[in-house]
Design a protein around this motif. Structure first.
Motif, PDB file in Angstrom:
ATOM      1  N   LEU A 155     -42.362  18.734 -88.474  1.00  7.91           N
ATOM      2  CA  LEU A 155     -41.489  19.870 -88.764  1.00  7.91           C
ATOM      3  C   LEU A 155     -41.224  20.625 -87.470  1.00  7.91           C
ATOM      4  N   LEU A 156     -39.971  21.052 -87.293  1.00  6.58           N
ATOM      5  CA  LEU A 156     -39.611  21.827 -86.121  1.00  6.58           C
ATOM      6  C   LEU A 156     -38.393  22.688 -86.442  1.00  6.58           C
ATOM      7  N   GLY A 157     -38.535  23.970 -86.270  1.00  2.00           N
ATOM      8  CA  GLY A 157     -37.398  24.869 -86.429  1.00  2.00           C
ATOM      9  C   GLY A 157     -36.711  24.767 -87.780  1.00  2.00           C
ATOM     10  N   GLY A 158     -37.491  24.631 -88.841  1.00  2.00           N
ATOM     11  CA  GLY A 158     -36.901  24.546 -90.170  1.00  2.00           C
ATOM     12  C   GLY A 158     -36.250  23.212 -90.473  1.00  2.00           C
ATOM     13  N   HIS A 159     -36.559  22.180 -89.688  1.00  2.00           N
ATOM     14  CA  HIS A 159     -36.025  20.842 -89.905  1.00  2.00           C
ATOM     15  C   HIS A 159     -37.174  19.857 -90.061  1.00  2.00           C
ATOM     16  N   ARG A 160     -36.965  18.865 -90.892  1.00  4.61           N
ATOM     17  CA  ARG A 160     -37.858  17.721 -90.980  1.00  4.61           C
ATOM     18  C   ARG A 160     -37.298  16.653 -90.042  1.00  4.61           C
ATOM     19  N   LEU A 161     -38.077  16.292 -89.024  1.00  8.78           N
ATOM     20  CA  LEU A 161     -37.666  15.268 -88.073  1.00  8.78           C
ATOM     21  C   LEU A 161     -38.482  14.007 -88.322  1.00  8.78           C
ATOM     22  N   THR A 162     -37.791  12.891 -88.404  1.00  9.28           N
ATOM     23  CA  THR A 162     -38.458  11.612 -88.599  1.00  9.28           C
ATOM     24  C   THR A 162     -37.841  10.596 -87.654  1.00  9.28           C
ATOM     25  N   TYR A 163     -38.688   9.840 -86.974  1.00  9.52           N
ATOM     26  CA  TYR A 163     -38.141   8.784 -86.117  1.00  9.52           C
ATOM     27  C   TYR A 163     -38.240   7.459 -86.829  1.00  9.52           C
ATOM     28  N   ASP A 164     -37.076   6.882 -87.098  1.00 11.85           N
ATOM     29  CA  ASP A 164     -36.964   5.584 -87.756  1.00 11.85           C
ATOM     30  C   ASP A 164     -36.661   4.547 -86.681  1.00 11.85           C
ATOM     31  N   ALA A 165     -37.448   3.485 -86.637  1.00  9.09           N
ATOM     32  CA  ALA A 165     -37.288   2.486 -85.582  1.00  9.09           C
ATOM     33  C   ALA A 165     -35.916   1.838 -85.605  1.00  9.09           C
ATOM     34  N   ASP A 166     -35.265   1.827 -86.754  1.00  9.25           N
ATOM     35  CA  ASP A 166     -33.949   1.201 -86.893  1.00  9.25           C
ATOM     36  C   ASP A 166     -32.821   2.203 -86.663  1.00  9.25           C
ATOM     37  N   LEU A 167     -32.922   3.361 -87.306  1.00  9.56           N
ATOM     38  CA  LEU A 167     -31.834   4.337 -87.285  1.00  9.56           C
ATOM     39  C   LEU A 167     -31.939   5.344 -86.147  1.00  9.56           C
ATOM     40  N   GLY A 168     -33.126   5.503 -85.575  1.00 17.11           N
ATOM     41  CA  GLY A 168     -33.322   6.538 -84.582  1.00 17.11           C
ATOM     42  C   GLY A 168     -33.797   7.818 -85.225  1.00 17.11           C
ATOM     43  N   LEU A 169     -33.525   8.946 -84.611  1.00 14.32           N
ATOM     44  CA  LEU A 169     -34.005  10.229 -85.105  1.00 14.32           C
ATOM     45  C   LEU A 169     -33.181  10.684 -86.309  1.00 14.32           C
ATOM     46  N   LEU A 170     -33.888  11.035 -87.375  1.00 14.47           N
ATOM     47  CA  LEU A 170     -33.268  11.602 -88.566  1.00 14.47           C
ATOM     48  C   LEU A 170     -33.732  13.045 -88.683  1.00 14.47           C
ATOM     49  N   HIS A 171     -32.826  13.940 -89.016  1.00 14.33           N
ATOM     50  CA  HIS A 171     -33.246  15.339 -89.170  1.00 14.33           C
ATOM     51  C   HIS A 171     -32.579  15.937 -90.398  1.00 14.33           C
ATOM     52  N   THR A 172     -33.374  16.669 -91.131  1.00 15.26           N
ATOM     53  CA  THR A 172     -32.912  17.300 -92.368  1.00 15.26           C
ATOM     54  C   THR A 172     -33.310  18.765 -92.346  1.00 15.26           C
ATOM     55  N   ARG A 173     -32.329  19.644 -92.583  1.00 17.64           N
ATOM     56  CA  ARG A 173     -32.643  21.064 -92.647  1.00 17.64           C
ATOM     57  C   ARG A 173     -33.353  21.367 -93.958  1.00 17.64           C
ATOM     58  N   LEU A 174     -34.467  22.067 -93.873  1.00 15.34           N
ATOM     59  CA  LEU A 174     -35.223  22.415 -95.073  1.00 15.34           C
ATOM     60  C   LEU A 174     -34.672  23.699 -95.676  1.00 15.34           C
ATOM     61  N   ARG A 175     -34.616  23.747 -96.950  1.00 13.78           N
ATOM     62  CA  ARG A 175     -34.120  24.954 -97.623  1.00 13.78           C
ATOM     63  C   ARG A 175     -35.206  26.019 -97.648  1.00 13.78           C
TER      64      ARG A 175
END
Length: 925
Positions: free
Chosen positions: A905-925
């Motif tokens: 978690l960083l700055g109200g976002h969920r960050l996930t590194y996917d080996a295929d897609l790269g960095l995914l980020h989702t803003r948390l409500r």
């Protein structure tokens, strides 16, 4: 041994701890002068030496050594000598005394004090005020900042700090004369010296800093007995230190011998194409250092033309290396390999540096780091009191390793490849900017894809051109899609620097038409040379189609289109304007195609993964017969962002692209049918090049674009390009014949919008004009000098409004690139036992596993850039791991620590590194 009639030289100290012993000031000055001689002999290009020789009757070597030797003469003042209580007692015992100094007096910096001392002594020996005014800023600026002449008033006010009374002045005079005597210099005979050009002054200022830093290396052990001080000993010490640093100038020889086909000789291929031959011929005909602008179609071989022309210009005018600047880091890696091969053909073993990324831990640099250390560059008074932004700069004892052994070494190497930011940084009023000029003054500068720089970046590019022209540096600019106004502005900036005046005539450059076209603008001739060679290939029709895609639509239309177009096989390139759109398109294609038939490329992959994928794509879609070419796949879709837009040498059969400004759209078109290959290599339905434009819908009364596209490019240029695309839909363009007119219409003032779009277009243009003006003004506050200071003859006050240090690529980009600031982070994982690399290798509980070069290489390979929305939080919350403090490469890198599921978690976002897609980020409500 030096003469010391007053005893001052025997007690004035320069370093309190050099290898465990005190180092007398005069010894450090002689050491620096000796290093200066080596820099002159083995590093500076003939052109730089010629400029200084011309100003001092062929005495350039001794004048430069003298400047290096005098750099620290300001340590012979109470404000410095009082800093070590024990050593100061010996100074007091010979009568060099001072009253108690207040806080302001103790902060009086020795670089400023040295400028005052040198000015007084040189003036007393007959040097003119004009010449003294270029010498003292070099001395005052040896800590990276050049102050205004207000320092002289400060010195008069702080007499106790500077040294009150005749005895102090006599001691200071003796220090200066000791250096001159050791170099066998008669200061009065040198008084006829004249002013070199200001650009050369700045480069020499940087070279003096190099001498100081090298002379502060661990091999310069303290000498504390005056009987042991000598110039011969200094030269021996300097020779050892120089050999270990492995610094050198560029290619040997300073004359040009024509070669029947230089392009074929250097690149080992077919004979030179017309544009390449014309570029070499023009370089042979220019009467002086110059600006060369090569405008030619995509795939024409402009890089080879530029490198061949650079060698001609360099050998003719005394520059022995090349800096190649590109728009992005992603384009720097492939270019590095091409330049490396060229450099090896020019001179086997010629060093080539990459100013970022995957080669930062090459074995040679690791070896250098193991054998060279810098100690005690300046133990006292590191922060100049007249500077701003104190506390953000790198400490002086950290700066030399970064320049000589670390990330910035490439700027001092004979041949270097990197992002254009490194050149633009040389146009900013920042600390140590003169070191960049010390490297650039020796080279020919090549800037690729020059059309890609917006109005904000162009202010820095034009400022850099002014300084390069002032120093007599040849520059070569490359573009396939340069707007006429932009070409004129670049030529104007170069001529301004060459002539030192704001008003220059570029009408002749603007009047020349044709395509391809090569312009040459010389520093000594207002009339440009021009070549209009034939294109390598005849103009060919390119079909233009539009697939309506509303912002809320998914990638289904593109997937369906590719399923149809590639039904019999073929290779497609899909370019999306944002990472999110590229990821969505890739995921949708993976559902209907095999894994090995789809490749994703974008900027939120780690640099290591992106480099591997880029190399794979360049190989699969390479030219037939290329040394790195793999078997062309039967079917392949490359989904990419702007990474694939330019300096990306691939040959796809069909292009699907989001709408972008027309010059960039044409660049993307340059990735299809790029190479000369048999027609049977392509499926029957794809033997005519075609581009399918998406990322827009015209279903309503006015066009609508995705918000990401508008954010990146602005509505104004998207609307004007949409008009041109709509006109061509179903028919197409002739490429390259239509390129100049398309760029002219897109960037002109003619109202080209259809009636139903005109109100929207007029409002968009109004906003664009206002924005461009604001951005141009915003850049002005960071420029090194700007147009208003053209004609200034010296460097006085260069850093009067310093912008502080830019310690890393993020900080540089934040200044020289407009738009939201972004930061790079290094991905690591954590578990109960400590930190891990992304691949799972242990870094230990503090991250100090990076002392292993292989581990360090893996860590650096996990670097990526975060979305702009996370910049503020990342800068505030993310720090290097504790164990990275000793690494010149990682001490400034922010670690983003992921859990065992590669998420955080960083700055109200969920960050996930996917080996295929790269960095995914989702803003948390």
């Amino acid at each position: 041994m030096v003469s010391d009639p007053t005893g001052a030289l025997a007690v004035l100290w320069g370093k309190s701890n050099a290898g465990g012993r005190q180092n007398l000031l005069v010894q450090h000055l002689l050491d620096s002068a000796a290093v200066g001689e080596l820099i002159w002999d083995f590093y500076l290009a003939p052109a730089v030496k010629r400029h200084l020789n011309d100003s001092c009757d062929e005495q350039g070597r001794v004048v430069f050594a003298l400047l290096c030797g005098l750099h620290d003469c300001g340590k012979a003042v109470p404000a410095f000598q009082c800093k070590d209580e024990g050593l100061s007692q010996a100074v007091r015992r010979i009568g060099l005394v001072w009253p108690a100094l207040n806080a302001e007096a103790r902060r009086w910096h020795h670089s400023c004090a040295g400028a005052v001392i040198a000015s007084r002594v040189l003036s007393a020996n007959g040097w003119s005020p004009e010449v003294v005014s270029w010498v003292w800023p070099v001395i005052a600026g040896h800590h990276g900042l050049i102050p205004s002449d207000e320092i002289f008033a400060v010195a008069r006010r702080l007499r106790n700090a500077q040294g009150r009374g005749g005895q102090w002045e006599a001691a200071q005079d003796q220090v200066v004369m000791a250096v001159a005597s050791a170099l066998d210099v008669d200061l009065q005979r040198l008084s006829s010296i004249r002013l070199p050009r200001r650009g050369i002054q700045l480069a020499l200022s940087g070279a003096v800093i190099m001498a100081d830093w090298i002379a502060s290396g661990e091999h310069f052990v303290g000498v504390h007995h005056i009987a042991d001080v000598s110039m011969s000993a200094a030269r021996m010490r300097a020779s050892v230190a120089w050999s270990l640093l492995d610094l050198r100038g560029g290619w040997a020889g300073d004359s040009y011998v024509p070669v029947p086909d230089l392009v074929a000789a250097r690149f080992g291929r077919r004979p030179a194409r017309p544009v390449q031959a014309a570029a070499v011929t023009l370089a042979e005909q220019m009467s002086a250092p110059c600006l060369v602008v090569i405008e030619a179609p995509m795939g024409e071989g402009k890089t080879e033309a530029a490198l061949a022309a650079a060698e001609v210009l360099g050998r003719r005018f005394g520059h022995n290396g090349v800096f190649v600047g590109l728009p992005t880091q992603a384009t720097s890696d492939p270019m590095f390999d091409r330049v490396l091969a060229w450099a090896e053909a020019v001179e086997p073993g010629l060093p080539v540096g990459l100013l970022h990324g995957k080669r930062m831990f090459n074995s040679r640099w690791a070896q250098l780091q193991s054998q060279v250390r810098f100690v005690g560059i300046d133990e006292y008074g590191c922060v100049d009191e007249y500077a701003t932004g104190a506390g953000r700069w790198v400490k002086p004892d950290q700066a030399p390793p970064e320049w000589f052994l670390g990330p910035k070494r490439g700027m001092l190497m004979p041949v270097a490849v990197g992002t254009v930011d490194h050149l633009l940084h040389a146009a900013t009023r920042t600390k140590h900017v003169m070191l960049r000029h010390a490297g650039l003054a020796n080279r020919v500068v090549v800037i690729d894809e020059v059309h890609a720089y917006d109005v904000y970046m162009s202010q820095f590019l034009e400022e850099a051109l002014r300084w390069l022209a002032d120093a007599g540096v040849p520059v070569i600019l490359l573009s396939a899609t340069l707007a006429p106004g932009q070409r004129a502005a670049l030529a104007r900036a170069y001529l301004q620097g060459a002539h030192g005046t704001r008003e220059v005539d570029t009408s002749a450059v603007s009047a020349i038409t044709g395509y391809p076209v090569i312009h040459g603008v010389s520093v000594d001739d207002p009339a440009p040379l021009c070549k209009t060679p034939q294109a390598w290939r005849s103009s060919a029709p390119v079909t233009v189609r539009v697939v309506q895609e509303a912002p809320k639509d998914g990638p289904g239309a593109v997937v369906d289109l590719l399923a149809d177009e590639l039904s019999e096989g073929g290779c497609a390139l899909v370019i999306r304007n944002t990472v999110g759109r590229a990821q969505q398109t890739y995921q949708a294609l993976k559902k209907v195609m095999r894994d090995d038939e789809v490749v994703l490329l974008h900027g939120r992959l780690t640099v290591g993964e992106r480099a591997e994928r880029t190399a794979k794509v360049l190989s699969l879609l390479a030219a037939p017969g290329a040394s790195d070419a793999a078997a062309r796949p039967a079917r392949l879709v490359v989904v990419a962002t702007q990474i694939a837009e330019q300096s990306f040498d691939v040959d796809a059969d069909v292009l699907v692209t989001d709408l972008a400004p027309v010059d960039l759209l044409l660049q993307r078109i340059g990735r299809i049918h790029r190479h000369d290959r048999p027609a049977t290599d392509r499926p029957a339905g794809l033997r005519r090049p075609q581009v399918v434009v998406t990322g827009m819908t015209t279903a309503g009364t006015v066009p609508v674009f995705p918000s990401g596209s508008e954010f990146v490019y602005g509505r104004h240029m998207l609307l004007r390009t949409a008009v041109l695309v709509q006109e061509a839909a179903g028919e197409g363009w002739s490429i390259p014949a239509d390129v100049p007119d398309l760029v002219r219409r897109a960037y002109g003032e003619e109202d080209i919008a259809p009636p139903q779009w005109r109100e929207l277009a007029a409002e968009a243009r109004k906003q664009w004009v206002a924005s461009e003006g604001q951005r141009q003004g915003a850049a002005a506050s960071f420029l090194l000098c700007g147009e208003e200071n053209l004609g200034t003859t010296n460097l006085v006050g260069l850093h009067g409004r310093a912008t502080g240090d830019l310690p890393d690529d993020d900080a540089v980009a934040a200044v020289v690139r407009d738009g939201p600031e972004t930061v790079e982070v290094v991905l690591v994982r954590s578990n109960r036992s400590g930190y891990l690399t992304l691949q799972g290798s242990s870094l230990g509980p503090n991250g100090d596993g990076v002392s292993n070069p292989e581990i360090a290489r893996s860590v650096v390979g996990a670097t990526l850039r975060l979305p702009p929305a996370l910049t503020a939080t990342a800068k505030a919350d993310l720090k290097p791991l504790p164990g990275w403090d000793g690494s010149a490469w990682l001490r400034r890198s922010r670690a983003l620590v992921l859990d065992e599921d590669f998420s955080t978690l960083l700055g109200g976002h969920r960050l996930t590194y996917d080996a295929d897609l790269g960095l995914l980020h989702t803003r948390l409500r």
